[in-house]
Write an enzyme that holds these catalytic residues in place. Structure first.
Site, PDB file in Angstrom:
ATOM      1  N   ASP A 262       0.853  -1.181   0.000  1.00 48.56           N
ATOM      2  CA  ASP A 262       0.000   0.000   0.000  1.00 48.56           C
ATOM      3  C   ASP A 262       0.897   1.243   0.000  1.00 48.56           C
ATOM      4  O   ASP A 262       1.825   1.349   0.822  1.00 48.56           O
ATOM      5  CB  ASP A 262      -0.910   0.009   1.234  1.00 48.56           C
ATOM      6  CG  ASP A 262      -1.977   1.083   1.148  1.00 48.56           C
ATOM      7  OD1 ASP A 262      -3.059   0.787   0.609  1.00 48.56           O
ATOM      8  OD2 ASP A 262      -1.720   2.216   1.609  1.00 48.56           O
ATOM      9  N   ASN A 270      -1.883  13.336  -3.633  1.00 50.16           N
ATOM     10  CA  ASN A 270      -2.904  13.883  -4.513  1.00 50.16           C
ATOM     11  C   ASN A 270      -3.301  15.300  -4.100  1.00 50.16           C
ATOM     12  O   ASN A 270      -3.455  16.188  -4.940  1.00 50.16           O
ATOM     13  CB  ASN A 270      -4.143  12.981  -4.502  1.00 50.16           C
ATOM     14  CG  ASN A 270      -3.989  11.778  -5.409  1.00 50.16           C
ATOM     15  OD1 ASN A 270      -3.246  11.816  -6.379  1.00 50.16           O
ATOM     16  ND2 ASN A 270      -4.688  10.704  -5.084  1.00 50.16           N
ATOM     17  N   ASP A 279      -1.049   9.759 -10.155  1.00 48.37           N
ATOM     18  CA  ASP A 279      -1.087   8.720 -11.193  1.00 48.37           C
ATOM     19  C   ASP A 279       0.322   8.256 -11.556  1.00 48.37           C
ATOM     20  O   ASP A 279       0.554   7.061 -11.788  1.00 48.37           O
ATOM     21  CB  ASP A 279      -1.792   9.254 -12.441  1.00 48.37           C
ATOM     22  CG  ASP A 279      -3.290   9.413 -12.245  1.00 48.37           C
ATOM     23  OD1 ASP A 279      -3.809   8.920 -11.225  1.00 48.37           O
ATOM     24  OD2 ASP A 279      -3.931  10.045 -13.100  1.00 48.37           O
ATOM     25  N   GLU A 305      -4.589   2.681  -4.056  1.00 44.96           N
ATOM     26  CA  GLU A 305      -3.134   2.609  -3.982  1.00 44.96           C
ATOM     27  C   GLU A 305      -2.643   1.272  -3.436  1.00 44.96           C
ATOM     28  O   GLU A 305      -1.525   1.160  -2.951  1.00 44.96           O
ATOM     29  CB  GLU A 305      -2.597   3.748  -3.114  1.00 44.96           C
ATOM     30  CG  GLU A 305      -3.059   3.716  -1.666  1.00 44.96           C
ATOM     31  CD  GLU A 305      -4.361   4.478  -1.437  1.00 44.96           C
ATOM     32  OE1 GLU A 305      -4.603   4.909  -0.298  1.00 44.96           O
ATOM     33  OE2 GLU A 305      -5.141   4.643  -2.393  1.00 44.96           O
TER      34      GLU A 305
END
Length: 404
Positions: A262, A270, A279, A305
């Site tokens: 993770d 973000n 991304d 993620e």
């Protein structure tokens, strides 16, 4: 109307239907270059049948006979061009076009030989056989994996080449191929020859249509199972592939490890740098997994993620080393779009399959180990040594303790 005339009309109709079928495939997907070449080959096959049908109307049949030969040989070359495009092989254009020219000249020259001479018959039939074996060589030399249909295709190409090579002897056994070109369609040999041509034309076309449809279905399946951003399997496809990998490992009696990862503080990336940067982080991490994975490993993006990779033939210790290596390498890598001093990290949970467990049990334990890694400060690896035992891995506690 003789039987050979009837078969020739059937050949004309069949070639038209097959050309239309390949054109439909090419029209459905503009990227299907092989289908366009196959369609061209069967269009030339139609032209050949039409010329053969018209030969009795000529007083001097030399020109239509040579033209029919060149057109049909051109059809086999177009078919080979389609094979080359399909199997990722460079079409041998110079050799095939030179062969077309040389063989056509040879057929023109042997028109002065006695009609039933073996040399004349061989000059007419052997070039067709050569082109079939060239097609076989194209498929054989491909680096693509040969499936059952591909192997059948090679067998049919070989059989087709052999039947062309044997036709002079078949003609001799059946009393020749007519006293002159105009009488060809009245001979027993013409009936046999045209019938064989129909069988092999249909067999090759149906095989190629089946192979093209197989490839289309494989692409559709791949797109439906692939996560667009990461290029890895999506969750559903990963679970299915992981189950198959487990079954294979159990049959072979080898261990299986599962690593779940993770990305740390991904929401903050973000929020601070934008979704485009987020991304790129996902793409970079997915690339790490692809490069680290062997051919028998299965990697996927479970969502958001979170990622997973199943490692057949790998025990818990080796799985932990895999996770540690990936964690260390990824944490040291600069990401495009992020500040130079900003490094992204990931947390890992590792579990090994135990007797009686299923994929859901293995994933649950690896996920619990990942949860422990998150609670320990992130950027570290934790292992699940047993169904109810999540233990700390050696390595990165010191670096993990400084992260939130």
């Amino acid at each position: 109307m003789s039987g050979a005339n009837f078969i020739l009309l059937i050949n004309l109709s069949v070639a038209g239907l097959l050309a239309a079928s390949f054109m439909a495939v090419a029209f459905h997907d503009a990227g299907r270059v092989p289908a366009r070449w196959f369609a061209s080959g069967y269009v030339l096959g139609m032209a050949y049948s039409a010329i053969e049908f018209s030969i009795p109307a000529f007083t001097d049949a030399r020109l239509p006979v040579v033209t029919a030969f060149a057109v049909f040989l051109g059809a086999t070359i177009a078919f080979n061009a389609g094979l080359a495009r399909k199997y990722g092989v460079a079409p041998p254009w110079p050799a095939m076009l030179f062969f077309l020219l040389a063989a056509t000249i040879a057929v023109y020259l042997v028109q002065d030989l006695p009609r039933q001479s073996l040399a004349r018959m061989m000059a007419y039939q052997l070039p067709y056989a050569v082109m079939q074996f060239v097609g076989l060589a194209i498929v054989w030399s491909s680096r693509q994996r040969h499936g059952r249909l591909d192997r059948i295709l090679m067998a049919v190409l070989a059989a087709s080449g052999l039947q062309f090579a044997s036709k002079p002897f078949i003609a001799h056994a059946l009393g020749g191929w007519g006293a002159n070109p105009q009488a060809y369609l009245q001979s027993n040999y013409a009936l046999v020859s045209q019938s064989l041509g129909t069988v092999f034309a249909l067999a090759l076309a149906l095989l190629m249509l089946a192979i093209l449809v197989r490839d289309v279905l494989a692409e559709v399946t791949s797109k439906s199972e692939t996560d667009t951003l990461s290029g890895l399997l999506n969750r559903g496809a990963f679970t299915r592939q992981a189950e198959l990998a487990l079954l294979g490992a159990l049959r072979q009696g080898v261990p299986v490890a599962l690593v779940i990862a993770d990305l740390d503080h991904f929401k903050g990336i973000n929020d601070s740098f934008g979704h485009a940067s987020g991304d790129r982080v996902i793409e970079t991490f997915a690339g790490f997994l692809r490069e680290a994975a062997a051919g028998h490993h299965v990697a996927g993006r479970l969502g958001g993620e979170e990622f997973a990779i199943i490692l057949p033939g790998t025990n818990l210790a080796a799985g932990r080393l895999f996770a540690e290596g990936t964690r260390s390498a990824f944490g040291a890598l600069p990401i495009d779009g992020l500040p130079v001093d900003n490094r992204c990290t990931a947390s890992f949970g590792v579990a090994e399959l135990h007797p009686g467990e299923e994929i859901a049990d293995l994933m649950r334990r690896a996920d619990e180990a990942l949860y422990q890694a998150k609670n320990a400060g992130r950027d570290c690896v934790r292992i699940s040594a047993g169904p109810a035992d999540v233990q700390v891995s050696a390595g990165s506690e010191a670096s993990a303790s400084g992260r939130g």
